[in-house]
Motif scaffolding. Structure first.
Motif, PDB file in Angstrom:
ATOM      1  N   GLY A 107       3.384   0.645 -25.152  1.00 23.13           N
ATOM      2  CA  GLY A 107       3.980  -0.858 -25.686  1.00 23.13           C
ATOM      3  C   GLY A 107       5.041  -1.383 -26.499  1.00 23.13           C
ATOM      4  O   GLY A 107       5.197  -2.037 -26.321  1.00 23.13           O
ATOM      5  N   ASP A 108       5.202   0.359 -27.049  1.00 19.35           N
ATOM      6  CA  ASP A 108       6.173  -0.104 -28.407  1.00 19.35           C
ATOM      7  C   ASP A 108       7.562   0.045 -27.715  1.00 19.35           C
ATOM      8  O   ASP A 108       7.556   0.815 -26.289  1.00 19.35           O
ATOM      9  N   GLU A 109       8.647  -1.070 -28.686  1.00 16.03           N
ATOM     10  CA  GLU A 109       9.506  -1.389 -27.203  1.00 16.03           C
ATOM     11  C   GLU A 109      10.890   0.186 -27.713  1.00 16.03           C
ATOM     12  O   GLU A 109      11.617   0.300 -27.032  1.00 16.03           O
ATOM     13  N   GLN A 110      10.210   0.707 -29.150  1.00 22.32           N
ATOM     14  CA  GLN A 110      10.979   2.303 -28.556  1.00 22.32           C
ATOM     15  C   GLN A 110      11.852   3.111 -27.648  1.00 22.32           C
ATOM     16  O   GLN A 110      11.849   2.926 -27.321  1.00 22.32           O
ATOM     17  N   LEU A 111       9.981   3.340 -27.042  1.00 23.18           N
ATOM     18  CA  LEU A 111       9.739   4.047 -25.965  1.00 23.18           C
ATOM     19  C   LEU A 111      11.124   3.147 -24.994  1.00 23.18           C
ATOM     20  O   LEU A 111      12.155   4.291 -24.424  1.00 23.18           O
ATOM     21  N   PHE A 112      10.984   2.132 -24.763  1.00 23.68           N
ATOM     22  CA  PHE A 112      11.686   1.433 -24.084  1.00 23.68           C
ATOM     23  C   PHE A 112      13.075   1.656 -24.051  1.00 23.68           C
ATOM     24  O   PHE A 112      13.952   2.244 -23.114  1.00 23.68           O
ATOM     25  N   LYS A 113      13.663   1.862 -25.533  1.00 29.09           N
ATOM     26  CA  LYS A 113      15.285   1.942 -25.532  1.00 29.09           C
ATOM     27  C   LYS A 113      15.893   3.885 -25.207  1.00 29.09           C
ATOM     28  O   LYS A 113      16.532   3.463 -25.276  1.00 29.09           O
ATOM     29  N   HIS A 114      14.884   3.871 -26.345  1.00 28.29           N
ATOM     30  CA  HIS A 114      14.854   5.558 -25.568  1.00 28.29           C
ATOM     31  C   HIS A 114      15.298   6.437 -24.426  1.00 28.29           C
ATOM     32  O   HIS A 114      16.346   6.565 -24.115  1.00 28.29           O
ATOM     33  N   ARG A 115      13.726   5.464 -23.487  1.00 29.17           N
ATOM     34  CA  ARG A 115      14.263   5.588 -22.000  1.00 29.17           C
ATOM     35  C   ARG A 115      15.613   5.172 -20.726  1.00 29.17           C
ATOM     36  O   ARG A 115      16.070   5.620 -20.419  1.00 29.17           O
ATOM     37  N   VAL A 116      15.697   4.076 -21.671  1.00 30.92           N
ATOM     38  CA  VAL A 116      17.189   3.338 -21.028  1.00 30.92           C
ATOM     39  C   VAL A 116      18.437   4.284 -21.065  1.00 30.92           C
ATOM     40  O   VAL A 116      19.053   3.822 -20.480  1.00 30.92           O
ATOM     41  N   PHE A 117      18.398   4.625 -22.529  1.00 28.54           N
ATOM     42  CA  PHE A 117      19.681   4.727 -23.104  1.00 28.54           C
ATOM     43  C   PHE A 117      20.046   5.836 -22.491  1.00 28.54           C
ATOM     44  O   PHE A 117      21.127   5.766 -21.560  1.00 28.54           O
ATOM     45  N   ARG A 118      19.142   6.916 -22.306  1.00 29.11           N
ATOM     46  CA  ARG A 118      19.571   7.812 -21.207  1.00 29.11           C
ATOM     47  C   ARG A 118      19.676   8.452 -20.168  1.00 29.11           C
ATOM     48  O   ARG A 118      20.250   8.608 -19.393  1.00 29.11           O
ATOM     49  N   LEU A 161      23.364   0.399 -26.232  1.00 26.82           N
ATOM     50  CA  LEU A 161      22.540   0.733 -25.957  1.00 26.82           C
ATOM     51  C   LEU A 161      22.024  -1.036 -25.540  1.00 26.82           C
ATOM     52  O   LEU A 161      21.329  -1.303 -24.279  1.00 26.82           O
ATOM     53  N   ALA A 162      22.698  -2.066 -25.790  1.00 24.45           N
ATOM     54  CA  ALA A 162      22.873  -3.356 -25.026  1.00 24.45           C
ATOM     55  C   ALA A 162      23.190  -3.508 -23.682  1.00 24.45           C
ATOM     56  O   ALA A 162      22.459  -4.485 -23.068  1.00 24.45           O
TER      57      ALA A 162
END
Length: 173
Positions: A107-118, A161-162
């Motif tokens: 649930g941590d938002e960092q998970l989403f950010k790392h995956r979506v940037f990749r 990232l944005a």
């Protein structure tokens, strides 16, 4: 002192991830929800520092902390949060760093950010190519100063990232 260098894409980075992912998975067992290859080495044809970034999604950081000795046994040194609240960070290889682990609870938002940037860099090779230029310039001009290297990439990463988050949200619709 660590040498900051950005190298052409190496297809062996994927197998390096898979090898360590298998070891990590065997240690973390039921606490592990997902393990992902992230960062530049996870993006085909993208120049990168030759360091494999591994993202762990876990049920409990407290349970993960009890695995530090076992992770140390396979070469990963626990570094705590290391500047990011809610993260557990591990390094492998000392000054000749080969791998990083970034672990977050489900649930941590960092998970989403790392995956979506990749995923964004994979989907848009021209942007990945622009990122390679930024990284090569930073590596050339940072005088092996890791903090300066990161600072020189920050604006590009923040902007894209944005864009990656917007892109991912459009795909979901």
């Amino acid at each position: 002192m660590r040498k900051i260098e950005v190298l052409p894409y190496n297809p062996s980075w994927a197998s390096q991830f898979k090898n360590d992912a298998a070891l990590i998975t065997s240690i973390l067992s039921s606490n592990l929800i997902a393990i992902d290859h992230i960062g530049s080495t996870a993006v085909p044809n993208l120049a990168a520092k030759p360091v494999i970034d591994i993202l762990l999604e876990v049920n409990s950081l407290d349970v993960l902390d009890t695995c530090n000795e076992a992770l140390q046994h396979i070469g990963y040194k626990a570094k705590g949060e290391n500047g990011i609240t809610g993260r557990r960070y591990y390094q492998k290889g000392g000054d000749n760093r080969s791998h990083h682990i970034h672990a977050f609870v489900k649930g941590d938002e960092q998970l989403f950010k790392h995956r979506v940037f990749r995923d964004y860099l994979i989907a848009f090779p021209s942007i990945a190519n622009d990122y390679a230029k930024v990284k090569l310039n930073a590596a050339t001009n940072c005088n092996n100063n890791s903090a300066l290297y990161c600072e020189m990439k920050n604006d590009f990463i923040a902007e894209h990232l944005a864009n990656a988050v917007k892109w991912a949200n459009q795909i979901k619709c």
